[in-house]
Design a protein around this motif. Structure first.
Motif, PDB file in Angstrom:
ATOM      1  N   SER A  61       0.873  -1.174   0.000  1.00 46.54           N
ATOM      2  CA  SER A  61       0.000   0.000   0.000  1.00 46.54           C
ATOM      3  C   SER A  61       0.907   1.220   0.000  1.00 46.54           C
ATOM      4  O   SER A  61       2.073   1.130   0.367  1.00 46.54           O
ATOM      5  CB  SER A  61      -0.932  -0.008   1.214  1.00 46.54           C
ATOM      6  OG  SER A  61      -0.173  -0.103   2.400  1.00 46.54           O
ATOM      7  N   TYR A  64       0.369   7.641  -2.119  1.00 43.82           N
ATOM      8  CA  TYR A  64       0.615   8.312  -3.389  1.00 43.82           C
ATOM      9  C   TYR A  64       0.128   9.750  -3.314  1.00 43.82           C
ATOM     10  O   TYR A  64      -0.984  10.010  -2.871  1.00 43.82           O
ATOM     11  CB  TYR A  64      -0.098   7.568  -4.516  1.00 43.82           C
ATOM     12  CG  TYR A  64       0.303   6.115  -4.604  1.00 43.82           C
ATOM     13  CD1 TYR A  64       1.361   5.717  -5.398  1.00 43.82           C
ATOM     14  CD2 TYR A  64      -0.372   5.139  -3.868  1.00 43.82           C
ATOM     15  CE1 TYR A  64       1.742   4.393  -5.469  1.00 43.82           C
ATOM     16  CE2 TYR A  64       0.005   3.812  -3.932  1.00 43.82           C
ATOM     17  CZ  TYR A  64       1.064   3.443  -4.727  1.00 43.82           C
ATOM     18  OH  TYR A  64       1.435   2.136  -4.790  1.00 43.82           O
ATOM     19  N   HIS A  70       4.848   5.920  -8.115  1.00 37.84           N
ATOM     20  CA  HIS A  70       4.564   4.516  -8.359  1.00 37.84           C
ATOM     21  C   HIS A  70       5.441   3.597  -7.520  1.00 37.84           C
ATOM     22  O   HIS A  70       6.526   3.972  -7.092  1.00 37.84           O
ATOM     23  CB  HIS A  70       4.673   4.162  -9.847  1.00 37.84           C
ATOM     24  CG  HIS A  70       5.987   4.466 -10.485  1.00 37.84           C
ATOM     25  ND1 HIS A  70       6.353   5.730 -10.896  1.00 37.84           N
ATOM     26  CD2 HIS A  70       7.034   3.668 -10.800  1.00 37.84           C
ATOM     27  CE1 HIS A  70       7.554   5.696 -11.441  1.00 37.84           C
ATOM     28  NE2 HIS A  70       7.997   4.450 -11.388  1.00 37.84           N
ATOM     29  N   VAL A  87       1.475  -0.118  -8.979  1.00 36.19           N
ATOM     30  CA  VAL A  87       0.462   0.932  -8.926  1.00 36.19           C
ATOM     31  C   VAL A  87       1.123   2.259  -9.245  1.00 36.19           C
ATOM     32  O   VAL A  87       2.217   2.558  -8.756  1.00 36.19           O
ATOM     33  CB  VAL A  87      -0.180   1.015  -7.523  1.00 36.19           C
ATOM     34  CG1 VAL A  87      -1.103   2.216  -7.414  1.00 36.19           C
ATOM     35  CG2 VAL A  87      -0.937  -0.262  -7.210  1.00 36.19           C
ATOM     36  N   GLU A  88       0.432   3.060 -10.070  1.00 35.03           N
ATOM     37  CA  GLU A  88       0.924   4.392 -10.407  1.00 35.03           C
ATOM     38  C   GLU A  88      -0.218   5.385 -10.264  1.00 35.03           C
ATOM     39  O   GLU A  88      -1.359   5.096 -10.649  1.00 35.03           O
ATOM     40  CB  GLU A  88       1.454   4.401 -11.844  1.00 35.03           C
ATOM     41  CG  GLU A  88       2.100   5.696 -12.238  1.00 35.03           C
ATOM     42  CD  GLU A  88       3.031   5.541 -13.432  1.00 35.03           C
ATOM     43  OE1 GLU A  88       3.488   6.574 -13.927  1.00 35.03           O
ATOM     44  OE2 GLU A  88       3.304   4.396 -13.852  1.00 35.03           O
ATOM     45  N   LEU A  89       0.091   6.562  -9.712  1.00 31.63           N
ATOM     46  CA  LEU A  89      -0.907   7.619  -9.611  1.00 31.63           C
ATOM     47  C   LEU A  89      -0.930   8.360 -10.949  1.00 31.63           C
ATOM     48  O   LEU A  89       0.083   8.911 -11.382  1.00 31.63           O
ATOM     49  CB  LEU A  89      -0.571   8.582  -8.475  1.00 31.63           C
ATOM     50  CG  LEU A  89      -1.655   9.614  -8.160  1.00 31.63           C
ATOM     51  CD1 LEU A  89      -2.903   8.931  -7.590  1.00 31.63           C
ATOM     52  CD2 LEU A  89      -1.150  10.648  -7.173  1.00 31.63           C
ATOM     53  N   GLN A  93      -5.788   9.209  -9.859  1.00 36.74           N
ATOM     54  CA  GLN A  93      -6.278   7.886  -9.479  1.00 36.74           C
ATOM     55  C   GLN A  93      -5.142   6.877  -9.464  1.00 36.74           C
ATOM     56  O   GLN A  93      -4.260   6.903 -10.331  1.00 36.74           O
ATOM     57  CB  GLN A  93      -7.340   7.406 -10.466  1.00 36.74           C
ATOM     58  CG  GLN A  93      -8.599   8.223 -10.423  1.00 36.74           C
ATOM     59  CD  GLN A  93      -9.670   7.635 -11.335  1.00 36.74           C
ATOM     60  OE1 GLN A  93      -9.405   6.822 -12.202  1.00 36.74           O
ATOM     61  NE2 GLN A  93     -10.905   8.057 -11.117  1.00 36.74           N
ATOM     62  N   ARG A  94      -5.177   5.972  -8.470  1.00 35.03           N
ATOM     63  CA  ARG A  94      -4.221   4.862  -8.435  1.00 35.03           C
ATOM     64  C   ARG A  94      -4.660   3.827  -9.458  1.00 35.03           C
ATOM     65  O   ARG A  94      -5.819   3.406  -9.460  1.00 35.03           O
ATOM     66  CB  ARG A  94      -4.179   4.247  -7.033  1.00 35.03           C
ATOM     67  CG  ARG A  94      -3.536   5.178  -6.018  1.00 35.03           C
ATOM     68  CD  ARG A  94      -3.647   4.648  -4.637  1.00 35.03           C
ATOM     69  NE  ARG A  94      -5.078   4.667  -4.270  1.00 35.03           N
ATOM     70  CZ  ARG A  94      -5.607   3.970  -3.304  1.00 35.03           C
ATOM     71  NH1 ARG A  94      -4.878   3.168  -2.573  1.00 35.03           N
ATOM     72  NH2 ARG A  94      -6.887   4.055  -3.034  1.00 35.03           N
ATOM     73  N   ARG A  95      -3.713   3.430 -10.325  1.00 37.20           N
ATOM     74  CA  ARG A  95      -4.046   2.487 -11.384  1.00 37.20           C
ATOM     75  C   ARG A  95      -2.980   1.401 -11.499  1.00 37.20           C
ATOM     76  O   ARG A  95      -1.797   1.672 -11.331  1.00 37.20           O
ATOM     77  CB  ARG A  95      -4.135   3.197 -12.726  1.00 37.20           C
ATOM     78  CG  ARG A  95      -5.211   4.248 -12.754  1.00 37.20           C
ATOM     79  CD  ARG A  95      -5.227   4.939 -14.088  1.00 37.20           C
ATOM     80  NE  ARG A  95      -6.118   6.074 -14.051  1.00 37.20           N
ATOM     81  CZ  ARG A  95      -7.209   6.166 -14.780  1.00 37.20           C
ATOM     82  NH1 ARG A  95      -7.558   5.200 -15.591  1.00 37.20           N
ATOM     83  NH2 ARG A  95      -7.963   7.226 -14.707  1.00 37.20           N
ATOM     84  N   THR A 171       5.807   3.919   0.681  1.00 37.50           N
ATOM     85  CA  THR A 171       5.167   2.658   0.337  1.00 37.50           C
ATOM     86  C   THR A 171       5.545   1.622   1.380  1.00 37.50           C
ATOM     87  O   THR A 171       6.709   1.528   1.758  1.00 37.50           O
ATOM     88  CB  THR A 171       5.637   2.136  -1.040  1.00 37.50           C
ATOM     89  OG1 THR A 171       5.337   3.113  -2.021  1.00 37.50           O
ATOM     90  CG2 THR A 171       4.950   0.844  -1.396  1.00 37.50           C
TER      91      THR A 171
END
Length: 182
Positions: A61, A64, A70, A87-89, A93-95, A171
């Motif tokens: 988790s 971000y 990321h 995960v990248e912002l 949005q986190r994607r 992170t």
């Protein structure tokens, strides 16, 4: 997870091993040429060198904050041959995200609903890497990407984080598992 044999590529200014927490430095990134000509090799990768086939799975988790923050997993052969996925912002949005680089970086994102924890896996078999993910306790079964990756070459495999545009972010990796495959 036994971190005693792991080493850093671009050790961040701040991190801790228990639990594995990475504070991505501002301006850190892995990117190569595509779209803007920029070459960045300053992202943080904590891992172990392996040859042959393997799987890495990480659950994490993050906090971000800025565009392109990321974190996730990384597979690195050299400056021009690597994969990062996690995960990248992007646009607030986190994607789920993956970048495959063979001289030039190739980026893709997936759409998913809101989530807190993310699990990503990369399975290297022969000349292919399959990247899968799951959210909030789901097994990583959703396919994000399949990509060519050079077979039988030593690869630094581990967790990564970067903050190319922001002031850095934190992170926390709750689980990391690396398995050699027969």
């Amino acid at each position: 997870m036994d971190l005693t044999t792991w080493t850093w590529l671009n050790e961040p200014a701040k991190w801790s091993a228990t639990p594995l927490t990475v504070h991505a430095d501002p301006g850190s990134d892995f990117w190569r040429r595509t779209g803007n000509g920029v070459v960045r090799d300053s992202g943080h990768l904590y891992g172990v060198t392996l040859a042959g086939d393997f799987t890495i799975t990480a659950t994490f988790s993050g906090e971000y904050a800025a565009q392109y923050d990321h974190a996730g997993i990384g597979l690195l052969v050299d400056d021009e041959t690597w994969i990062k996925a996690g995960v990248e912002l992007f646009d607030g949005q986190r994607r789920p995200s993956a970048v495959v680089t063979r001289g030039f970086s190739d980026w893709n994102l997936a759409l998913t609903g809101d989530f807190e924890r993310f699990t990503v896996s990369a399975e290297r078999r022969g000349d292919a890497v399959w990247i899968r993910y799951g959210v909030d306790g789901e097994e990583p079964t959703a396919v994000l990407r399949q990509a060519y990756f050079p077979p039988d070459i030593e690869t630094k495999v581990g967790v990564m984080a970067a903050s190319p545009e922001g002031e850095g972010f934190v992170t926390q990796f709750q689980e990391v598992q690396v398995t050699h495959l027969p």
